[in-house]
Motif scaffolding. Structure first.
Motif, PDB file in Angstrom:
ATOM      1  N   ALA A 157       0.842  -1.193   0.000  1.00 42.43           N
ATOM      2  CA  ALA A 157       0.000   0.000   0.000  1.00 42.43           C
ATOM      3  C   ALA A 157       0.875   1.241   0.000  1.00 42.43           C
ATOM      4  O   ALA A 157       1.996   1.230   0.524  1.00 42.43           O
ATOM      5  CB  ALA A 157      -0.921   0.005   1.219  1.00 42.43           C
ATOM      6  N   ASN A 158       0.357   2.308  -0.597  1.00 43.17           N
ATOM      7  CA  ASN A 158       0.980   3.628  -0.564  1.00 43.17           C
ATOM      8  C   ASN A 158       0.032   4.606   0.115  1.00 43.17           C
ATOM      9  O   ASN A 158      -1.172   4.614  -0.179  1.00 43.17           O
ATOM     10  CB  ASN A 158       1.271   4.136  -1.979  1.00 43.17           C
ATOM     11  N   VAL A 159       0.575   5.407   1.013  1.00 38.95           N
ATOM     12  CA  VAL A 159      -0.193   6.475   1.652  1.00 38.95           C
ATOM     13  C   VAL A 159       0.513   7.783   1.323  1.00 38.95           C
ATOM     14  O   VAL A 159       1.641   8.024   1.778  1.00 38.95           O
ATOM     15  CB  VAL A 159      -0.285   6.284   3.180  1.00 38.95           C
ATOM     16  N   TYR A 160      -0.131   8.650   0.535  1.00 41.20           N
ATOM     17  CA  TYR A 160       0.509   9.869   0.045  1.00 41.20           C
ATOM     18  C   TYR A 160       0.437  10.987   1.081  1.00 41.20           C
ATOM     19  O   TYR A 160      -0.648  11.344   1.556  1.00 41.20           O
ATOM     20  CB  TYR A 160      -0.129  10.307  -1.273  1.00 41.20           C
ATOM     21  N   LEU A 161       1.617  11.528   1.420  1.00 40.05           N
ATOM     22  CA  LEU A 161       1.703  12.677   2.313  1.00 40.05           C
ATOM     23  C   LEU A 161       1.564  13.967   1.516  1.00 40.05           C
ATOM     24  O   LEU A 161       1.020  14.955   1.996  1.00 40.05           O
ATOM     25  CB  LEU A 161       3.029  12.653   3.068  1.00 40.05           C
ATOM     26  N   THR A 162       2.120  13.953   0.299  1.00 37.19           N
ATOM     27  CA  THR A 162       1.954  15.025  -0.677  1.00 37.19           C
ATOM     28  C   THR A 162       1.699  14.357  -2.023  1.00 37.19           C
ATOM     29  O   THR A 162       1.640  13.123  -2.109  1.00 37.19           O
ATOM     30  CB  THR A 162       3.207  15.914  -0.765  1.00 37.19           C
ATOM     31  N   GLU A 163       1.568  15.121  -3.082  1.00 41.15           N
ATOM     32  CA  GLU A 163       1.362  14.528  -4.397  1.00 41.15           C
ATOM     33  C   GLU A 163       2.584  13.751  -4.881  1.00 41.15           C
ATOM     34  O   GLU A 163       2.484  12.907  -5.763  1.00 41.15           O
ATOM     35  CB  GLU A 163       1.003  15.613  -5.413  1.00 41.15           C
ATOM     36  N   LEU A 165       5.313  12.604  -2.443  1.00 33.25           N
ATOM     37  CA  LEU A 165       5.922  11.809  -1.369  1.00 33.25           C
ATOM     38  C   LEU A 165       4.893  10.901  -0.717  1.00 33.25           C
ATOM     39  O   LEU A 165       3.800  11.336  -0.352  1.00 33.25           O
ATOM     40  CB  LEU A 165       6.531  12.751  -0.326  1.00 33.25           C
ATOM     41  N   ALA A 166       5.274   9.615  -0.562  1.00 34.83           N
ATOM     42  CA  ALA A 166       4.345   8.650   0.025  1.00 34.83           C
ATOM     43  C   ALA A 166       5.068   7.694   0.963  1.00 34.83           C
ATOM     44  O   ALA A 166       6.262   7.411   0.794  1.00 34.83           O
ATOM     45  CB  ALA A 166       3.642   7.851  -1.074  1.00 34.83           C
ATOM     46  N   VAL A 167       4.331   7.198   1.951  1.00 37.82           N
ATOM     47  CA  VAL A 167       4.796   6.093   2.788  1.00 37.82           C
ATOM     48  C   VAL A 167       4.406   4.805   2.074  1.00 37.82           C
ATOM     49  O   VAL A 167       3.257   4.644   1.644  1.00 37.82           O
ATOM     50  CB  VAL A 167       4.151   6.136   4.185  1.00 37.82           C
ATOM     51  N   ARG A 168       5.358   3.898   1.934  1.00 34.25           N
ATOM     52  CA  ARG A 168       5.128   2.652   1.198  1.00 34.25           C
ATOM     53  C   ARG A 168       5.371   1.454   2.115  1.00 34.25           C
ATOM     54  O   ARG A 168       6.415   1.371   2.786  1.00 34.25           O
ATOM     55  CB  ARG A 168       6.050   2.579  -0.018  1.00 34.25           C
ATOM     56  N   MET A 190      12.850 -24.752   3.795  1.00 33.62           N
ATOM     57  CA  MET A 190      13.058 -23.404   4.322  1.00 33.62           C
ATOM     58  C   MET A 190      12.268 -22.428   3.456  1.00 33.62           C
ATOM     59  O   MET A 190      12.307 -22.506   2.228  1.00 33.62           O
ATOM     60  CB  MET A 190      14.545 -23.020   4.315  1.00 33.62           C
ATOM     61  N   ARG A 191      11.549 -21.507   4.111  1.00 31.28           N
ATOM     62  CA  ARG A 191      10.763 -20.522   3.387  1.00 31.28           C
ATOM     63  C   ARG A 191      11.046 -19.126   3.937  1.00 31.28           C
ATOM     64  O   ARG A 191      11.390 -18.964   5.108  1.00 31.28           O
ATOM     65  CB  ARG A 191       9.272 -20.834   3.475  1.00 31.28           C
ATOM     66  N   LEU A 192      10.849 -18.120   3.059  1.00 32.76           N
ATOM     67  CA  LEU A 192      11.114 -16.732   3.420  1.00 32.76           C
ATOM     68  C   LEU A 192       9.871 -15.885   3.229  1.00 32.76           C
ATOM     69  O   LEU A 192       9.047 -16.155   2.355  1.00 32.76           O
ATOM     70  CB  LEU A 192      12.228 -16.139   2.540  1.00 32.76           C
ATOM     71  N   ASN A 193       9.735 -14.849   4.044  1.00 35.03           N
ATOM     72  CA  ASN A 193       8.783 -13.790   3.756  1.00 35.03           C
ATOM     73  C   ASN A 193       9.338 -12.495   4.340  1.00 35.03           C
ATOM     74  O   ASN A 193      10.080 -12.508   5.325  1.00 35.03           O
ATOM     75  CB  ASN A 193       7.385 -14.099   4.288  1.00 35.03           C
ATOM     76  N   THR A 194       9.016 -11.379   3.688  1.00 37.00           N
ATOM     77  CA  THR A 194       9.648 -10.107   4.021  1.00 37.00           C
ATOM     78  C   THR A 194       8.623  -8.985   4.154  1.00 37.00           C
ATOM     79  O   THR A 194       7.710  -8.861   3.333  1.00 37.00           O
ATOM     80  CB  THR A 194      10.670  -9.706   2.939  1.00 37.00           C
ATOM     81  N   TRP A 195       8.799  -8.175   5.205  1.00 35.58           N
ATOM     82  CA  TRP A 195       8.057  -6.927   5.392  1.00 35.58           C
ATOM     83  C   TRP A 195       9.021  -5.772   5.229  1.00 35.58           C
ATOM     84  O   TRP A 195      10.102  -5.784   5.812  1.00 35.58           O
ATOM     85  CB  TRP A 195       7.454  -6.857   6.794  1.00 35.58           C
ATOM     86  N   ASN A 196       8.644  -4.772   4.445  1.00 36.26           N
ATOM     87  CA  ASN A 196       9.427  -3.538   4.335  1.00 36.26           C
ATOM     88  C   ASN A 196       8.508  -2.327   4.421  1.00 36.26           C
ATOM     89  O   ASN A 196       7.413  -2.332   3.859  1.00 36.26           O
ATOM     90  CB  ASN A 196      10.190  -3.480   3.000  1.00 36.26           C
ATOM     91  N   VAL A 197       8.967  -1.304   5.124  1.00 34.89           N
ATOM     92  CA  VAL A 197       8.239  -0.041   5.201  1.00 34.89           C
ATOM     93  C   VAL A 197       9.224   1.076   4.897  1.00 34.89           C
ATOM     94  O   VAL A 197      10.335   1.104   5.446  1.00 34.89           O
ATOM     95  CB  VAL A 197       7.619   0.183   6.588  1.00 34.89           C
ATOM     96  N   GLY A 198       8.848   1.997   4.020  1.00 35.83           N
ATOM     97  CA  GLY A 198       9.760   3.080   3.648  1.00 35.83           C
ATOM     98  C   GLY A 198       9.030   4.217   2.979  1.00 35.83           C
ATOM     99  O   GLY A 198       7.840   4.466   3.233  1.00 35.83           O
ATOM    100  N   MET A 199       9.716   4.877   2.072  1.00 35.29           N
ATOM    101  CA  MET A 199       9.180   6.049   1.395  1.00 35.29           C
ATOM    102  C   MET A 199       9.366   5.924  -0.116  1.00 35.29           C
ATOM    103  O   MET A 199      10.286   5.257  -0.585  1.00 35.29           O
ATOM    104  CB  MET A 199       9.872   7.320   1.870  1.00 35.29           C
ATOM    105  N   SER A 200       8.478   6.561  -0.863  1.00 35.41           N
ATOM    106  CA  SER A 200       8.635   6.657  -2.306  1.00 35.41           C
ATOM    107  C   SER A 200       8.499   8.128  -2.699  1.00 35.41           C
ATOM    108  O   SER A 200       7.787   8.901  -2.042  1.00 35.41           O
ATOM    109  CB  SER A 200       7.606   5.811  -3.050  1.00 35.41           C
ATOM    110  N   TYR A 201       9.178   8.485  -3.788  1.00 39.17           N
ATOM    111  CA  TYR A 201       9.129   9.878  -4.254  1.00 39.17           C
ATOM    112  C   TYR A 201       8.955   9.896  -5.773  1.00 39.17           C
ATOM    113  O   TYR A 201       9.685   9.248  -6.511  1.00 39.17           O
ATOM    114  CB  TYR A 201      10.417  10.624  -3.889  1.00 39.17           C
TER     115      TYR A 201
END
Length: 203
Positions: A157-163, A165-168, A190-201
């Motif tokens: 999911a993306n949450v836009y702070l401005t047009e 900049l977004a939290v991803r 063996m299995r993997l899964n990944t969570w990432n939280v960051g920013m997109s511009y």
């Protein structure tokens, strides 16, 4: 649980449908980066399990992802990304598993109002995994590496702070560890899964 999930999905779809007309297109190039956790779940062969111990084990390590993409209107985008798992240094008793991947993929996006959107992603690329033996290992032991192409599905999911900049937030659906590395670890699976939280511009 299935009915509950279906109702949630239907509600989101209805909200998104009413929002499509007013949702910004956000077309153009963008970059993103994020930090998170990679979880490793392993299963020991039944014959190797010590009485009183569990067959299933889990571990985790810090991970990061970075990438760039281009959005073609409100619903479609293409991305190239690099993902890496940063495990703690191997100890005397524990091996060190690392996972790196370089992928290209496509995104299907669903806007929910002006500021929020969810997406599904299917990426394909080269994934390299390696296993370093414990420091106190004896005999003919060495780092095991294997690279292969594979598909990595994700949701996010993306949450836009401005047009621009977004939290991803992104969750990569579990992927199996390469066969050669799994065998070297002494595990059955063996299995993997990944969570990432960051920013997109967006430029």
């Amino acid at each position: 649980m299935y009915i509950k999930r279906s109702l949630i999905a239907l509600s989101l779809a209805l909200v998104a449908t009413t929002a499509h007309a007013s949702s910004p297109d956000r077309e153009g190039a963008y970059v993103y980066g994020g930090l998170g956790k990679t979880h490793v779940k392993s299963k020991t062969p039944a014959a190797d399990v010590i009485p009183g111990e569990k067959r299933k084990q889990s571990d985790s390590g810090t991970s990061y992802a970075s990438g760039a993409g281009y959005r073609f209107g409100p619903f479609l985008a293409a991305e190239a990304s690099f993902e890496n798992t940063l495990k703690n240094s191997r100890s005397k008793d524990v091996s060190r598993l690392t996972n790196r991947s370089l992928n290209v993929g496509g995104l299907a996006l669903l806007p929910i109002g002006d500021r929020v959107e969810v997406f599904g992603k299917a990426a394909v690329g080269s994934r390299q995994q390696s296993l370093a033996p414990p420091k106190n290992a004896v005999g003919d032991t060495k780092r095991i590496r294997q690279s292969k192409f594979g598909v990595t599905p994700s949701v996010g999911a993306n949450v836009y702070l401005t047009e621009a900049l977004a939290v991803r937030a992104e969750y990569s659906i579990p992927q199996s560890v390469n066969k050669k590395v799994t065998q070297a670890s002494g595990d059955e699976k063996m299995r993997l899964n990944t969570w990432n939280v960051g920013m997109s511009y967006r430029f």
